[in-house]
Design an enzyme around this catalytic site. Sequence first.
Site, PDB file in Angstrom:
ATOM      1  N   ASP A 310       0.822  -1.208   0.000  1.00 47.28           N
ATOM      2  CA  ASP A 310       0.000   0.000   0.000  1.00 47.28           C
ATOM      3  C   ASP A 310       0.859   1.262   0.000  1.00 47.28           C
ATOM      4  O   ASP A 310       0.463   2.295  -0.545  1.00 47.28           O
ATOM      5  CB  ASP A 310      -0.925   0.002   1.225  1.00 47.28           C
ATOM      6  CG  ASP A 310      -2.003  -1.056   1.116  1.00 47.28           C
ATOM      7  OD1 ASP A 310      -2.255  -1.541  -0.002  1.00 47.28           O
ATOM      8  OD2 ASP A 310      -2.600  -1.415   2.150  1.00 47.28           O
ATOM      9  N   GLY A 311       2.020   1.197   0.615  1.00 51.64           N
ATOM     10  CA  GLY A 311       2.909   2.362   0.614  1.00 51.64           C
ATOM     11  C   GLY A 311       3.347   2.746  -0.782  1.00 51.64           C
ATOM     12  O   GLY A 311       3.520   3.941  -1.086  1.00 51.64           O
ATOM     13  N   ASN A 389      -4.446   8.665   2.319  1.00 56.52           N
ATOM     14  CA  ASN A 389      -4.853   7.994   3.557  1.00 56.52           C
ATOM     15  C   ASN A 389      -5.344   8.977   4.608  1.00 56.52           C
ATOM     16  O   ASN A 389      -6.522   9.041   4.901  1.00 56.52           O
ATOM     17  CB  ASN A 389      -3.701   7.152   4.118  1.00 56.52           C
ATOM     18  CG  ASN A 389      -3.795   5.701   3.683  1.00 56.52           C
ATOM     19  OD1 ASN A 389      -4.705   5.318   2.952  1.00 56.52           O
ATOM     20  ND2 ASN A 389      -2.849   4.891   4.127  1.00 56.52           N
ATOM     21  N   ASP A 419      -3.603  13.126  22.565  1.00 54.85           N
ATOM     22  CA  ASP A 419      -2.378  12.961  21.788  1.00 54.85           C
ATOM     23  C   ASP A 419      -2.482  13.592  20.407  1.00 54.85           C
ATOM     24  O   ASP A 419      -1.460  13.872  19.781  1.00 54.85           O
ATOM     25  CB  ASP A 419      -2.049  11.479  21.641  1.00 54.85           C
ATOM     26  CG  ASP A 419      -1.385  10.919  22.899  1.00 54.85           C
ATOM     27  OD1 ASP A 419      -1.114  11.713  23.808  1.00 54.85           O
ATOM     28  OD2 ASP A 419      -1.152   9.701  22.948  1.00 54.85           O
TER      29      ASP A 419
END
Length: 546
Positions: A310-311, A389, A419
């Site tokens: 996917d990267g 994404n 966070d």
Amino acid sequence: MTTRKLNSTDSHGHGEASLPCSRPDNGFSDSLTLFHSEKAVQELLQQTPIQHTDDHLIEFSEALRTVAKALKQAAEGKAFAQAEAAEWKRRFELERAQNQQLQHKGKSPGECNGDINTQQMENSTNQHMLRNEANEQSENCCTNGLCSHEILHDGETDSHAKAVQNKMMRKVHSITCLDGNQLVLASFKLSWWCKGDISDQHKHDIVSFERGNITAAGRSSKQISLKWESSPQTVLVMTKPNSTSVQILCADMIRWMKEHKKLNIYVEPRVMGELLSESSYFNFVQTWKDEKEILSLHTKVDLVVTLGGDGTVLWAASMFKGPVPPIVSFSLGSLGFMTPFHSEQYRDCLDSILKGPISITLRHRMQCHVIRDAAKNEYETEEPILVLNEVTIDRGISSFLANLECYCDNSFVTRVQGDGLILSTTSGSTAYSLGAGGSMVHPQVPGILFTPICPHSLSFRPLILPEHVTIRVQVPFNSRSPAWASFDGKHRKQLAAGDALVCSMAPWPVPTACQIDSTSDFLRSIHDGLHWNLRKTQSVDGPRDL
């Protein structure tokens, strides 16, 4: 009117007071009766010497007063409703008589006789329904010079049940004025409206209103399909770096596409160097030299092939700042939510894709702008960044909570204290957002996922917002530390106090080829990649419901 006696004897032996009790003939008599009832209660209380020690009598007298007031209010309300219903009924009958007279003026006696019979048949069913609703809908009619709503019929008089169904399913088609003129309602359509966008690129009909029938615009339930109008001529091949197996597969695939399909091949400069170091045979392969050539790459390439995970698909999509050619991704990575094809059958897959048609998943991208506090206006932004994404805003290395103010189309959403925050596309719903507690969403669903990262609140749940909104995340001036934004895990930027990140849906989606169709590929990916809902089946042996 009848009366009943209420016997009440106090500690001094006083007793008997007569209270009128109404059997209402109409609302006006009720109101008058209850007026006397309240008056009688007050006289009773004045005549009876109340001792401070007699708590029961005090409570009883207060209860009588409360009951009398409640009965009075109820009678007045009922009288008003009955008067309104009577007035509505009178005007309805008058309007109906006037309409019948106007309809008969322009017709011969024979036509009128025929119409009378037809009218009686059509109105026999509806008259009962209209009379039943007279007391319930008095406030909806006879206002601003308009009276009764005419209901169009199908000309069928089968049964009372069918007439009720037609009446409930039909909208009002016309309104009749007191002067007899009939006003026909106009047809209209509802469309998406893009604020600030003068083009019609994103506008399309969603619902229509035609003669009272509101329906959704026709949406095809079929899979999006791509059919080549002319044969592809140029293919861009992008690979995962630092993998020997990928380099071998890339060289073999390029050789096959050149010899058997006569295609022009583009590769990255890195891959070009790897191919030439292996053999001078690959001199026909083309590449680019600078960023300017990359910006025009979509005008030269017909198809993109990725070899990796996917990267690699994310990297290939980031190469195109505007329109993106169709992407065919072969799985050579770990999970493969966007890589449905297997490299072992690459020849059959590419042969089928080059012939077409092929199923396509349109994966939406977000466009992100950073607006610094020193900017003179909201249009003075840094270069936009496209993400497939997600974009993540977090506290970085700081030990303090991230403090972020979030707005949706200039409406305040919430203040994030935790966070950080993830703004994800639906394609990215199975990535970082999923790990932070967000939902998995089908990639064809247009929307933006609003997912907090470890919020310091038990009630902060993720949201899914529609695709057309613009989200603004700003670091307030009272924040104890700056925030950091990353875009698909890259291009990390610091957001100081007063800086803002503005995100909206980009107009250029990423079309990825499907092995079967978008839904089947999505379900297969979450089953194979995440083992979604994988559980041992319950044994058939055991107790059963009889």
